[in-house]
Design a protein around this motif. Structure first.
Motif, short mmCIF file in Angstrom:
data_model
loop_
_atom_site.label_atom_id
_atom_site.label_comp_id
_atom_site.label_asym_id
_atom_site.label_seq_id
_atom_site.Cartn_x
_atom_site.Cartn_y
_atom_site.Cartn_z
N SER A 1 5.91 -6.31 11.89
CA SER A 1 5.37 -5.56 10.84
C SER A 1 5.93 -4.07 10.60
CB SER A 1 3.79 -5.19 11.65
OG SER A 1 2.88 -4.49 10.86
N LYS B 1 0.74 -1.40 -0.03
CA LYS B 1 0.02 -0.05 -0.10
C LYS B 1 0.90 1.26 0.02
CE LYS B 1 -0.75 1.14 4.75
NZ LYS B 1 -0.70 0.17 5.80
N ASP C 1 3.46 -7.44 1.30
CA ASP C 1 2.32 -7.58 2.52
C ASP C 1 1.45 -6.86 1.82
OD1 ASP C 1 0.79 -7.11 4.73
OD2 ASP C 1 1.80 -5.33 4.94
N GLU D 1 7.22 -5.89 7.96
CA GLU D 1 6.10 -5.51 6.83
C GLU D 1 6.37 -4.04 6.81
OE1 GLU D 1 2.38 -6.11 8.57
OE2 GLU D 1 2.34 -8.26 7.57
N HIS E 1 3.59 6.10 0.87
CA HIS E 1 2.30 6.84 1.31
C HIS E 1 2.14 8.13 0.54
CE1 HIS E 1 2.10 3.63 4.04
NE2 HIS E 1 3.38 4.10 4.72
N GLY F 1 5.93 0.49 10.79
CA GLY F 1 5.98 1.32 11.96
C GLY F 1 7.43 2.02 12.14
N GLY G 1 7.12 -0.38 5.28
CA GLY G 1 6.78 0.52 3.99
C GLY G 1 7.41 1.56 3.94
N ARG G 2 7.08 2.49 4.65
CA ARG G 2 7.73 3.74 4.94
C ARG G 2 9.16 3.69 4.79
NH1 ARG G 2 4.52 7.91 6.98
NH2 ARG G 2 3.40 6.38 8.02
C1 PLP Z 1 0.40 0.36 6.47
C2 PLP Z 1 0.83 -0.88 7.04
C3 PLP Z 1 2.28 -1.45 7.15
C4 PLP Z 1 3.33 -0.41 6.64
O1 PLP Z 1 3.43 0.66 7.55
P1 PLP Z 1 4.85 1.56 7.51
O2 PLP Z 1 4.32 2.54 8.70
O3 PLP Z 1 4.48 2.27 6.00
O4 PLP Z 1 6.00 0.79 7.68
C5 PLP Z 1 2.53 -2.76 7.53
N1 PLP Z 1 1.73 -3.70 7.79
C6 PLP Z 1 0.25 -3.25 7.97
C7 PLP Z 1 -0.52 -4.34 8.24
C8 PLP Z 1 -0.11 -1.96 7.63
O5 PLP Z 1 -1.20 -1.58 7.62
#
Ligand code: PLP
Length: 422
Positions: free
Chosen positions: A229, A55, A74, A273, A371, A231, A275-276
């Motif tokens: 995950s 995402k 993910d 998981e 994002h 964060g 992302g950022r």
């Molecule tokens: C949004 C999300 C992430 C990624 O979060 P970041 O803050 O971008 O690292 C990972 N796992 C789940 C389930 C999410 O909803």
């Protein structure tokens, strides 16, 4: 930390001959160095795997770069699963961490052999009714409630978050899943977002490792993986110190050796998981100043808007701005940098100290790699920008074209606007 753009005015002047502003551009070199650093930081853990949160930046070219470093995906929606499927990712490369999940998404995830991460105890029944069985490998998302604090400072408020099983539900859920044939168990938790501290993962890991030891002892379930995950955040502001992933990896290792190893659980895999952290700093939204407006304040109107980057409008988020070619000029002007939406919150910056901006100047808006484009929308009939990849050899590749009116009108089968105007 000084924030420097990874493109220069000269580079952008070349790029716009082919791809007009606005565009999101991604830095392949930065993405690769960071992905390697993450992999190295967790190399002590045999089963370690990063599942990139699709995402954040759903672009197959970028995800393919991460895949070279062992990353999977993910996913949390049907189309994110489709993207992973089309990229040829196999089941073990896909984590399905969804919530409020429609049945057809569980069906698709199961068909792909993805690891399903359940968000609620009622989803055990829901999943079994939907796909007809409980997979041998299954994960549950945990939410301890209350506040998540580190050294007495509150980092986030899981008690207010819609996600996950309570502690009691997790124990009960594991027992039910085991009785229905599950064999390989995982725990997942996402308790604080965009943390700019090396303490978050080690503290989360400590809580989850202690929980895992109890869960395995009391339910007899074989815990194979613990998913920390997302964060891990990034320093959006110049005065913030970024996370040190090497230190984070070492400190999670310490906690692992203190809690899991003595409990005979030294073979548990660590998953992430992120992302950022994987993409955020390696993207810029490049936009051109098209108006200078002097009324009650000083405004610079640019050719991008919140439809291309929603975070400032949505969260009041800070995104650093570099006026290209004026990196060394004094920041002696104060501007609001605005887009064109008929919404007064369509501002990339408010009261920002910047060098004097003239019409035609290019602005690089930093940290849009995660994002950013992904949160784009079409309000006011504004179209999505293109996405470009700045390759390691300095060349530029189009990795998604800009939206055109025909794309915007494409769903009007019942009143084909674009066809009428042809
Ligand atoms: C949004 C999300 C992430 C990624 O979060 P970041 O803050 O971008 O690292 C990972 N796992 C789940 C389930 C999410 O909803």
């Amino acid at each position: 930390m000084e924030k420097k753009a990874f493109v220069t005015k000269e580079m952008v002047e070349e790029i716009v001959k082919k791809y007009p502003t606005p565009f999101h551009i991604y830095d392949e070199k930065g993405i690769r160095e960071n992905a390697k650093a993450l992999k190295d930081a967790f190399s002590w853990n045999k089963g370690y795997k990063e599942y990139f949160a699709v995402k954040a930046t759903p672009n197959p070219f970028l995800i393919n770069i991460l895949h070279e470093y062992g990353c999977g995906t993910d996913c949390s929606s049907y189309t994110e699963l489709m993207l992973s499927d089309a990229m040829g990712l196999k089941g073990e490369d896909i984590m399905f961490s969804s919530n409020d999940t429609p049945p057809e998404e569980f069906e698709y995830a199961a068909k792909l052999g993805a690891t399903i991460n359940l968000d609620d105890i009622t989803h055990i029944d829901f999943l079994e009714k939907t796909i007809g069985y409980i997979p041998e490998t299954i994960s549950c998302r945990y939410n301890p409630g209350g506040y998540f604090s580190i050294a007495n400072s509150i980092m986030d408020n899981p008690g207010d978050a819609k996600y996950g099983f309570t502690t009691e539900q997790l124990f009960e859920g594991f027992r039910i899943l085991k009785s229905k044939g599950a064999k390989n168990f995982g725990i997942h938790a996402f308790l604080a977002s965009n943390t700019v501290t090396n303490d978050y993962y080690p503290e989360l890991a400590k809580q989850l490792f202690e929980l895992a030891v109890k869960l395995e002892k009391e339910t007899g379930c074989d815990i194979k993986f613990i998913n920390l995950s997302g964060g891990i955040g990034i320093p959006y502001k110049p005065d913030q110190e970024g996370n040190d992933i090497k230190v984070i990896g070492e400190r999670v290792h310490q906690v692992y050796d203190e809690i899991l190893v003595p409990a005979g659980m030294g073979d548990v895999a660590i998953y992430t998981e992120l992302g950022r952290f994987m993409m955020g700093p390696y993207g810029h939204l490049v936009t051109k100043a098209i108006h200078v407006k002097h009324t009650h304040k000083e405004y610079i109107g640019v050719d991008a808007c919140a439809a291309n980057l929603m975070r400032p409008a949505m969260y009041g988020a800070y995104h650093h701005i570099t006026v290209l070619g004026k990196e060394d000029k004094p920041l002696d002007h104060v501007y609001d940098i605005t887009g064109s939406l008929c919404e007064n919150n369509d501002k990339f910056a408010i009261d920002r100290n910047l060098p004097e901006i003239e019409i035609g100047d290019y602005l690089a808006i930093h940290d849009t790699g995660a994002h950013g484009f992904a949160m784009g929308y079409n309000y006011n009939g504004r179209l999505w920008s293109s996405e470009l990849l700045l390759k390691e050899d300095g060349s530029v590749q189009l990795i998604r074209r800009a939206q055109e009116p025909k794309d915007y009108f494409a769903t009007f089968d019942c009143f084909p606007i674009y066809e009428k105007l042809k």
